[in-house]
Scaffold this motif. Structure first.
Motif, PDB file in Angstrom:
ATOM      1  N   ALA A 196      -5.897   2.181  -5.881  1.00  0.00           N
ATOM      2  CA  ALA A 196      -5.413   3.448  -5.292  1.00  0.00           C
ATOM      3  C   ALA A 196      -6.394   4.073  -4.722  1.00  0.00           C
ATOM      4  O   ALA A 196      -6.423   4.767  -3.642  1.00  0.00           O
ATOM      5  N   TYR A 197      -7.661   4.469  -5.120  1.00  0.00           N
ATOM      6  CA  TYR A 197      -8.762   5.129  -4.562  1.00  0.00           C
ATOM      7  C   TYR A 197      -9.134   4.459  -3.301  1.00  0.00           C
ATOM      8  O   TYR A 197      -9.299   5.165  -2.421  1.00  0.00           O
ATOM      9  N   MET A 198      -9.275   3.063  -3.207  1.00  0.00           N
ATOM     10  CA  MET A 198      -9.576   2.285  -1.962  1.00  0.00           C
ATOM     11  C   MET A 198      -8.585   2.653  -0.922  1.00  0.00           C
ATOM     12  O   MET A 198      -8.646   2.757   0.343  1.00  0.00           O
ATOM     13  N   SER A 199      -7.271   2.465  -1.230  1.00  0.00           N
ATOM     14  CA  SER A 199      -6.166   2.338  -0.365  1.00  0.00           C
ATOM     15  C   SER A 199      -6.066   4.087   0.190  1.00  0.00           C
ATOM     16  O   SER A 199      -5.478   3.918   1.197  1.00  0.00           O
ATOM     17  N   SER A 200      -6.154   4.945  -0.622  1.00  0.00           N
ATOM     18  CA  SER A 200      -6.282   6.334  -0.148  1.00  0.00           C
ATOM     19  C   SER A 200      -7.220   6.656   0.754  1.00  0.00           C
ATOM     20  O   SER A 200      -6.991   7.645   1.944  1.00  0.00           O
ATOM     21  N   LYS A 201      -8.606   5.838   0.901  1.00  0.00           N
ATOM     22  CA  LYS A 201      -9.387   6.244   1.833  1.00  0.00           C
ATOM     23  C   LYS A 201      -9.331   5.409   3.009  1.00  0.00           C
ATOM     24  O   LYS A 201      -9.622   5.860   4.126  1.00  0.00           O
ATOM     25  N   GLY A 218      -7.028 -10.200  10.101  1.00  0.00           N
ATOM     26  CA  GLY A 218      -8.278 -10.408   9.515  1.00  0.00           C
ATOM     27  C   GLY A 218      -8.006 -11.457   8.492  1.00  0.00           C
ATOM     28  O   GLY A 218      -6.781 -12.004   8.356  1.00  0.00           O
ATOM     29  N   LEU A 219      -9.029 -12.120   7.733  1.00  0.00           N
ATOM     30  CA  LEU A 219      -8.606 -13.071   6.679  1.00  0.00           C
ATOM     31  C   LEU A 219      -7.795 -12.436   5.788  1.00  0.00           C
ATOM     32  O   LEU A 219      -6.604 -13.432   5.377  1.00  0.00           O
ATOM     33  N   PRO A 246      -0.232  -1.990   1.169  1.00  0.00           N
ATOM     34  CA  PRO A 246      -0.255  -2.369   2.451  1.00  0.00           C
ATOM     35  C   PRO A 246      -1.576  -2.993   2.719  1.00  0.00           C
ATOM     36  O   PRO A 246      -2.694  -2.625   2.410  1.00  0.00           O
ATOM     37  N   TYR A 247      -1.467  -3.736   4.017  1.00  0.00           N
ATOM     38  CA  TYR A 247      -2.677  -4.197   4.628  1.00  0.00           C
ATOM     39  C   TYR A 247      -3.227  -3.326   5.715  1.00  0.00           C
ATOM     40  O   TYR A 247      -2.373  -2.782   6.473  1.00  0.00           O
ATOM     41  N   PHE A 292      -2.405 -13.207   3.716  1.00  0.00           N
ATOM     42  CA  PHE A 292      -1.746 -13.013   2.434  1.00  0.00           C
ATOM     43  C   PHE A 292      -0.707 -12.131   2.602  1.00  0.00           C
ATOM     44  O   PHE A 292      -0.144 -11.572   1.394  1.00  0.00           O
ATOM     45  N   ARG A 293      -0.314 -11.340   3.744  1.00  0.00           N
ATOM     46  CA  ARG A 293       0.711 -10.130   3.837  1.00  0.00           C
ATOM     47  C   ARG A 293       1.835 -10.704   3.336  1.00  0.00           C
ATOM     48  O   ARG A 293       2.866  -9.933   3.020  1.00  0.00           O
TER      49      ARG A 293
END
Length: 283
Positions: A246-251, A181-182, A174-175, A186-187
């Motif tokens: 997955a790591y970035m999304s979890s944060k 934002g830019l 998800p966004y 793309f959503r």
């Protein structure tokens, strides 16, 4: 006839938009950047990577002829950054500033929005470029790449698959931002766009790698080296990209435009590492 022409022109605009957005190649065509154009443009992300890969291959071989490997690698890295306009590096720095601040999620997103670069962004960028430089130096200095094309063509697949994974990441995660934002443009990317971009990536890889490996009239489909390269690119991209995303999304509670760029940069380094090891495995 009119409908078919309009259909072709719509997709041509999307292709041009992909090149204008992801590269600094001079394409002097005015495009109306609507959400529909942005959404369709993702199909051609691997194609932009393919063109960049070809330019990097030619530049690398040319620099390797006239310069020692170390300065050639430095210049090739500079060309790589210029071709993308530093777009993805900027995303990597912003992502590092946010995630490595170890603040609450909303504060991370605010830090990433700040146009100023913090200490963690600079540190990660320097280390990342140092790694990329060392990999390019190793690639240029590898015995199988000296004196002929050897296995040097493998560098072309790096930007193809790093850019394909950006499309997958846009669709799967998800966004993260509530405000626009830019990356929010793309959503509305759909499953069909992801599979279409995968088809472009596979086609570009098959045509180039298959054409390079083809021996006489033998079909490349029976070449084990071809399948090792293609499967390695796909599986390596999915494994490393999924772990990073997955790591970035979890944060962050999702992904943003900055993280898409960060994913591309990180995957380029991972795939470059693969380019170094594949010739060793195939020997």
């Amino acid at each position: 006839m009119h409908t078919a022409r309009a259909f072709v022109l719509d997709w041509l605009r999307a292709c041009i938009a992909a090149f204008q957005f992801l590269t600094r190649l001079p394409i002097p065509v005015q495009i109306d950047y609507t959400e529909r154009v942005f959404r369709r443009s993702v199909v051609f992300y691997p194609l932009t990577g393919f063109v960049m890969g070809l330019l990097l291959l030619l530049a690398g071989k040319g620099l390797g002829i006239v310069l020692p490997p170390m300065p050639a690698a430095a210049l090739l890295l500079g060309i790589w950054v210029v071709l993308s306009g530093g777009l993805h590096l900027d995303g990597l720095m912003d992502t590092a500033d946010g995630i490595l601040s170890h603040r609450p999620r909303e504060q991370m997103l605010e830090i990433m929005k700040d146009s100023r670069v913090g200490a963690m962004g600079v540190i990660v960028c320097v280390l990342h470029l140092l790694l990329k430089f060392s990999l390019l130096y190793t690639w240029l200095d590898h015995p199988t790449n000296s004196g002929s094309w050897g296995n040097s063509f493998l560098i072309v697949i790096v930007p193809i698959w790093s850019r394909w994974f950006m499309v997958l990441a846009i669709y799967v995660w998800p966004y993260a931002r509530k405000d626009s934002g830019l990356g929010s443009l793309f959503r509305s990317v759909r499953k069909g766009h992801v599979f279409a971009s995968l088809g472009v990536a596979l086609l570009a890889t098959t045509i180039f790698v298959g054409g390079t490996l083809r021996d006489g009239n033998a079909s490349v489909l029976f070449d084990s080296t071809f399948w090792i390269i293609v499967c390695g690119a796909v599986l390596g991209t999915l494994a490393a990209g999924w772990a990073f995303a997955a790591y970035m999304s979890s944060k962050l509670g999702g992904l943003t435009g900055d993280t898409y760029g960060a994913l591309n940069e990180l995957l380029e380094s991972v795939l470059l590492l693969g380019v170094i090891f594949v010739p060793i495995v195939l020997v």
